[in-house]
Design an enzyme around this catalytic site. Structure first.
Site, PDB file in Angstrom:
ATOM      1  CE  LYS A 114      -4.561  -1.617   1.858  1.00 28.59           C
ATOM      2  NZ  LYS A 114      -5.505  -1.624   2.609  1.00 28.59           N
ATOM      3  CE  LYS A 206      -5.766  -7.880  -2.287  1.00 28.10           C
ATOM      4  NZ  LYS A 206      -5.734  -7.592  -0.820  1.00 28.10           N
ATOM      5  CE  LYS A 209     -13.518  -3.085   0.103  1.00 21.68           C
ATOM      6  NZ  LYS A 209     -13.400  -2.673   1.510  1.00 21.68           N
TER       7      LYS A 209
HETATM    8  P1  TYM Z   1     -10.941  -5.541   3.413  1.00 18.89           P
HETATM    9  O1  TYM Z   1     -11.955  -4.312   3.773  1.00 18.89           O
HETATM   10  O2  TYM Z   1      -9.712  -5.166   2.706  1.00 18.89           O
HETATM   11  O3  TYM Z   1     -11.723  -6.816   3.145  1.00 18.89           O
HETATM   12  C1  TYM Z   1     -12.638  -7.495   3.773  1.00 18.89           C
HETATM   13  C2  TYM Z   1     -12.620  -8.923   3.692  1.00 18.89           C
HETATM   14  O4  TYM Z   1     -12.567  -9.391   2.556  1.00 18.89           O
HETATM   15  C3  TYM Z   1     -11.696 -10.359   2.169  1.00 18.89           C
HETATM   16  N1  TYM Z   1     -11.150 -10.138   0.832  1.00 18.89           N
HETATM   17  C4  TYM Z   1     -11.105 -11.267   0.043  1.00 18.89           C
HETATM   18  N2  TYM Z   1     -11.297 -12.168   0.019  1.00 18.89           N
HETATM   19  C5  TYM Z   1     -11.037 -13.198  -1.060  1.00 18.89           C
HETATM   20  N3  TYM Z   1     -10.542 -12.676  -2.179  1.00 18.89           N
HETATM   21  C6  TYM Z   1     -10.278 -11.351  -2.264  1.00 18.89           C
HETATM   22  N4  TYM Z   1      -9.665 -10.991  -3.346  1.00 18.89           N
HETATM   23  C7  TYM Z   1     -10.591 -10.234  -1.374  1.00 18.89           C
HETATM   24  N5  TYM Z   1     -10.282  -9.014  -0.924  1.00 18.89           N
HETATM   25  C8  TYM Z   1     -10.769  -9.081   0.224  1.00 18.89           C
HETATM   26  C9  TYM Z   1     -10.474  -9.838   3.224  1.00 18.89           C
HETATM   27  O5  TYM Z   1      -9.538 -10.749   3.404  1.00 18.89           O
HETATM   28  C10 TYM Z   1     -11.434  -9.268   4.448  1.00 18.89           C
HETATM   29  O6  TYM Z   1     -11.555 -10.614   5.053  1.00 18.89           O
HETATM   30  N6  TYM Z   1      -7.745  -5.416   7.434  1.00 18.89           N
HETATM   31  C11 TYM Z   1      -9.005  -5.701   7.167  1.00 18.89           C
HETATM   32  C12 TYM Z   1     -10.240  -5.236   7.937  1.00 18.89           C
HETATM   33  C13 TYM Z   1     -10.287  -5.523   9.299  1.00 18.89           C
HETATM   34  C14 TYM Z   1     -10.214  -6.836  10.109  1.00 18.89           C
HETATM   35  C15 TYM Z   1     -10.135  -6.631  11.304  1.00 18.89           C
HETATM   36  C16 TYM Z   1     -10.699  -8.077   9.697  1.00 18.89           C
HETATM   37  C17 TYM Z   1      -9.665  -4.647  10.346  1.00 18.89           C
HETATM   38  N7  TYM Z   1      -9.910  -5.181  11.562  1.00 18.89           N
HETATM   39  C18 TYM Z   1     -10.251  -7.523  12.422  1.00 18.89           C
HETATM   40  C19 TYM Z   1     -10.760  -9.077  10.568  1.00 18.89           C
HETATM   41  C20 TYM Z   1     -10.601  -8.701  11.983  1.00 18.89           C
HETATM   42  C21 TYM Z   1      -9.346  -5.226   5.619  1.00 18.89           C
HETATM   43  O7  TYM Z   1      -8.973  -4.316   5.207  1.00 18.89           O
HETATM   44  O8  TYM Z   1     -10.340  -5.921   4.845  1.00 18.89           O
END
Ligand code: TYM
Length: 344
Positions: A114, A206, A209
């Site tokens: 990032k 992957k 967003k």
């Molecule tokens: P974020 O917002 O990027 O994504 C949310 C969830 O979607 C999953 N994900 C995917 N799974 C499969 N294939 C993909 N291409 C893909 N892109 C995203 C992510 O793995 C996630 O589960 N850091 C985290 C948010 C967070 C969090 C937490 C998660 C903050 N605190 C505590 C668990 C526990 C994030 O940026 O997710």
């Protein structure tokens, strides 16, 4: 003191919720709620680690909430809330800033990706992001965390932080009556065929967003025509689909579409190949379009309906935040005592 099983997960309100978020995370939340106490959090504090337009952040926060609800999470049985309404997250994160080591954070690949070449310009929050993520989970002493594969390293860090806290404060923790440490080591739940949904344009990246090409992902806001167009144009290769799994080796785009089909249909990838192996991609893509539209469009329609009444969404978040705070507050109070802060 017996530790109750508790599920926690978070999704960032940064626009463009996509099929990867749904299959890798949100769909699993829905299944987990059957047998677990769950907290599902819209992580707005995480979102601002990179610049967010304030109006858009509020809209996105409501949109992720709408996605949770439209996907089928019950806001009465479970807790749906936004992170900034529960102060314990940021408070515990500060303590974890003092527990985690610089060397641990320096290894985080997501920060490197990032921040890119402009590391000096990245916010301090982006660097400390994994400490806040550990606090999100541990301020509820949550034991299970359903996420996509991209979050695995962050969860390993959360376990390291929990472990170090338990060791650093072993004496006051034992004195307070916690025989097995204060924090559980949270377990990642990274299961099923869609833990890493890939871009529809490039099977080595992957689905994300932040990818500029709209054709690379199916957004949860896409209508049936957009879904059909994106799947029909998805990159593939000239070979027909194989009948066995190892025939997908070295064919990441084909593998991705098969895994997406499997995850949406709730069947094994082997079965998808059993049904479509030997056939052309165009027939398979047509079946995938129909399946995706059948399963995703009702969620999109429900999200749109919910988004028409933002006041109702805000009420869900307020109620969820109150209930989340009731769990977090006594846990954070114990943490303060353990650390040696004078409490009232
Ligand atoms: P974020 O917002 O990027 O994504 C949310 C969830 O979607 C999953 N994900 C995917 N799974 C499969 N294939 C993909 N291409 C893909 N892109 C995203 C992510 O793995 C996630 O589960 N850091 C985290 C948010 C967070 C969090 C937490 C998660 C903050 N605190 C505590 C668990 C526990 C994030 O940026 O997710």
């Amino acid at each position: 003191m017996e530790l109750k099983q508790r599920v926690f997960s978070g999704v960032q309100p940064t626009g463009n919720l996509h099929l990867g978020n749904y299959l890798g995370a949100i769909k699993k939340f829905v299944a987990l709620q059957e047998h677990h106490d769950c907290l599902f959090c819209v992580v707005d504090l995480h979102a601002i680690t990179v610049w967010q337009d304030p109006g858009e952040l509020a809209r996105s926060t409501r949109e992720v909430t709408a996605a949770f609800l439209a996907a089928g999470i019950d806001p009465k049985q479970q807790i749906i809330f936004n992170q900034s309404q529960v102060p314990g997250h940021a408070e515990l994160a500060w303590i974890f800033n003092c527990v985690a080591r610089l060397g641990w954070l320096n290894r985080m690949t997501q920060f490197k990706e990032k921040a890119g070449k402009h590391r000096e310009n990245a916010s301090v929050g982006l660097y400390a992001y994994p400490n806040l993520m550990a606090a999100d989970i541990l301020v509820y002493r949550a034991t299970h965390v359903p996420v996509g594969a991209d979050q695995k390293q962050h969860l390993e860090l959360a376990r390291d932080i929990a472990q170090k806290f338990n060791t650093d404060f072993a004496e006051p923790i034992a004195k307070a009556g916690f025989e097995d440490g204060f924090f559980p080591l949270p377990e990642p739940l990274i299961t099923g065929p869609a833990t890493r949904v890939m871009s529809l344009r490039d099977g080595s990246k992957k689905m994300s967003k932040s990818e500029p090409s709209e054709m690379s992902r199916i957004n949860l806001s896409d209508d049936a025509d957009a879904i059909a167009k994106k799947i029909r144009k998805a990159k593939t290769d000239p070979e027909p689909l194989p009948s066995e799994l190892d025939g997908l080796d070295g064919r990441p785009e084909a593998e991705n579409l098969v895994c997406i089909y499997a995850a949406i249909a709730e069947i094994a990838p082997e079965q998808v190949l059993g049904d479509f192996g030997g056939g052309s991609f165009s027939a398979f893509k047509q079946a995938l379009v129909e399946l995706t539209v059948e399963k995703i469009s009702p969620i999109t329609n429900e999200m749109n309906k919910l988004m028409a009444n933002p006041g109702d969404i805000d009420e869900v978040l307020a109620d969820g935040s109150d209930r989340a705070n009731q769990i977090a507050e006594p846990i954070y109070r114990k943490v303060k005592e353990i650390v040696g802060f004078v409490v009232r």
